[in-house]
Enzyme design. Structure first.
Site, short mmCIF file in Angstrom:
data_model
loop_
_atom_site.label_atom_id
_atom_site.label_comp_id
_atom_site.label_asym_id
_atom_site.label_seq_id
_atom_site.Cartn_x
_atom_site.Cartn_y
_atom_site.Cartn_z
CG ASN A 1 -4.80 8.47 102.48
OD1 ASN A 1 -4.86 7.26 102.47
ND2 ASN A 1 -4.50 9.17 103.57
CG ASN B 1 -6.55 7.15 109.34
OD1 ASN B 1 -6.52 8.36 109.53
ND2 ASN B 1 -7.56 6.54 108.74
CG ASP C 1 -3.23 16.89 105.73
OD1 ASP C 1 -3.76 15.79 105.54
OD2 ASP C 1 -3.86 17.95 105.80
CE LYS D 1 -7.96 16.47 107.85
NZ LYS D 1 -7.26 15.20 108.09
CE1 TYR E 1 -9.85 12.56 107.80
CE2 TYR E 1 -8.65 10.58 108.41
CZ TYR E 1 -8.68 11.95 108.20
OH TYR E 1 -7.54 12.70 108.39
#
Length: 589
Positions: free
Chosen positions: A445, A489, A304, A210, A139
């Site tokens: 990120n 996260n 997200d 994911k 990830y």
């Protein structure tokens, strides 16, 4: 039956199953064939798989050197393997030793992807047992580099690629996928990959990563997961000129052409997989519009925006134990007013409204946002995008973040800008000047885009900051103390949320479910973790955390009347745990 299969040399062999699980056993599967588990599935038929050489090349059933002597005889494997028989635990140790030899994270990523293509159960065994070490590999941040170089490292297609060439045939394309019962689809158009921009078709690395986490962290079985890339072209000139690029070589389609293709996809998904399939839509410039359009007709979700919002809210709620006060007593300032920033702000305002019974319009006033043009204030309202307008409060214009910090005096500073090094020394020092324990969350990120590093946050505040980031940072020594930064996260949230939706048979996602997921995560931070300054539990406990989240989300689905799996299980926590995929090898006969 056994003698029948022994006669089929090179043909089918079967997984060893309890007789009561077969048709003859007469036991009915109460929750239907699409429950979230594979290992505890009560199957009304016997599963047939390949034998011999084909078996060793089937990643779903291959066990490598773990095939027993009896299995080697029964399934025509004699001579196809060296004589030693290894237990899965020893295979795991050997592979982890090999992976640790690589110095470059992308090499570790490629080694893990190769393993998944050879031996699926061993891949998930490694990921589950070494989650804190391997999560940054499969990830963020390594998956970002993998997407950038996806064309060069591409070996075998994972998931479905649906391009403009398939317009009018998307239902047929979905039917080309060999598995009929799909529970979770993660789909991207590659337009916004982490903080790396438009990567076109090469964004496939994100849905693949994911969904690996849906299985490893949330227990959704791998065969029920489908990664999809919608390829409508790319505006990335570097990729268009790259001889190894694997996508359409054209500028990105927009407007009606884009909307029509996506609508055909969403319609075909529902037609092929039914009402209960979860479609997780990844970042795209049209994301808010897509969620609004399909949120009332499909089970859709974006991690997200919604997942990040839930995990940030959980961190803030947990941090209150360290910084004191209620949620409504704090003042928030965001750097970044895009979909992610406004999504987080909205969920915090919703929770505040729920706790205080105050109208949402009032609780929003506790939250301020800064975009590229400065503080969002009411005098700018007419020029703002629609999702920024609720955050335009009465205040004189402020041009930059430092001046906004000094003017607003927030207790919580959150970065969702996608721009690195924007929480400067002056900004952190200003936060520390009027807060005993400022809460600073640098969420962007990958690591290079983080608003500040953990070391900077702790050093510039003399160790007084409560810090969390989107990407992982190593522990920091400051003033003789060791500080362990939290990682905000979204992998904490979306696997458990997905499991909760699956086990309840939910048909819609509601904001109350995100709040339920957030509350469950915050509740897993114990006194022991608070004493270390942590506002998130360690990822080593993630399967248990996901089960708690799933149970909370499922309970909310039943409460809201959108759950279809009836009757409701008496103990949702136990039921969630019983439904989680486990990667231990199965016996063959």
């Amino acid at each position: 039956m056994e003698s029948t299969f022994k006669d089929l040399r090179g043909g089918a062999s079967v997984l060893d199953m309890d007789p009561k699980h077969t048709v003859g056993g007469g036991v009915e599967d109460v929750y239907g064939e699409d429950r979230a588990t594979e290992d505890q599935l009560v199957t009304p038929w016997t599963i047939s798989i390949a034998s011999g050489y084909s078996l060793l090349r089937n990643p779903n059933h291959n066990k490598g050197l773990a095939f027993t002597e009896k299995e080697r005889d029964a399934h025509y494997l004699r001579g196809l393997l060296p004589p030693v028989v290894l237990k899965q635990e020893l295979q795991e140790r050997k592979l982890m030793d090999n992976i640790r030899q690589y110095q470059v994270p992308l090499q570790k990523y490629m080694a893990l992807m190769d393993l998944e293509e050879r031996n699926e159960r061993l891949f998930y065994k490694l990921l589950i047992d070494n989650v804190e070490e391997l999560l940054p590999v499969v990830y963020t941040p390594t998956v970002g580099e993998a997407c950038q170089k996806y064309g060069s490292i591409f070996k075998r297609p994972q998931g479905l690629y649906i391009s403009l060439k398939e317009k009018g045939k998307i239902l047929e394309v979905l039917k080309n996928w060999p598995v009929r019962t799909i529970q979770v689809i993660v789909v991207t158009d590659g337009e916004r990959i982490l903080g790396l921009g438009d990567l076109g078709c090469q964004g496939m690395g994100i849905p693949v990563g994911k969904l690996a986490l849906y299985t490893a962290l949330g227990g959704v079985r791998p065969s029920a997961c489908l990664p999809v890339t919608i390829d409508v072209g790319t505006n990335n000139e570097q990729l268009l000129n790259d001889e190894f690029y694997i996508g359409l070589r054209q500028k990105r389609a927009t407007g009606k052409e884009y909307a029509d293709l996506l609508h055909e996809f969403m319609t075909a998904v529902k037609q092929n997989y039914g009402e209960k399939v979860l479609v997780q839509i990844l970042q795209t410039i049209m994301l808010f519009d897509l969620l609004a359009k399909y949120g009332t007709t499909h089970l859709v979700f974006n991690d997200d925006i919604q997942g990040t919002a839930a995990v940030v809210l959980a961190g803030v709620v947990a941090a209150l134990k360290l910084i004191g006060g209620t949620l409504a007593e704090h003042k928030f300032l965001f750097l970044g007013a895009g979909e992610a920033g406004t999504g987080i702000a909205e969920l915090i305002a919703l929770e505040m409204s729920k706790q205080t019974k105050a109208p949402l319009e009032e609780t929003r006033k506790k939250i301020w946002l800064v975009d590229s043009k400065g503080l969002i204030v009411s005098s700018r309202k007419n020029s703002l995008q629609h999702f920024k307008q609720p955050w335009a409060h009465e205040h004189e214009p402020v041009k930059n973040l430092l001046d906004a910090v000094k003017a607003i005096k927030p207790t919580v500073l959150i970065g969702s800008s996608g721009v690195g090094q924007t929480f400067t020394k002056e900004v952190i020092e200003a936060m520390a000047s009027f807060n005993e324990k400022p809460l600073i969350m640098a969420l962007s990120n990958p690591t290079s885009q983080s608003e500040c590093t953990a070391e900077e946050a702790y050093t510039w505040s003399q160790g007084r900051t409560i810090f969390a980031s989107g990407s992982p940072f190593d522990p920091v020594e400051c003033n003789g103390k060791i500080f362990v930064p939290g990682q905000s996260n979204n992998a904490y949230i979306f696997p458990g949320l997905g499991l909760g939706l699956v086990i309840s048979g939910a048909i819609r996602v509601h904001d109350e479910m995100l709040l339920a997921a957030s509350e469950a995560l915050a509740g897993q931070v114990t006194k022991e973790y608070f004493e270390k300054g942590l506002i998130y539990p360690p990822f080593s406990n993630i399967r248990k955390i996901s089960a708690h989240i799933a149970a909370n989300v499922a309970a909310k689905a039943y409460e809201l009347g959108v759950a279809t799996r009836l009757p409701r299980p008496e103990n949702l926590m136990k039921y969630a745990e019983s439904c989680m995929y486990t990667p231990n090898y199965r016996n063959f006969r």
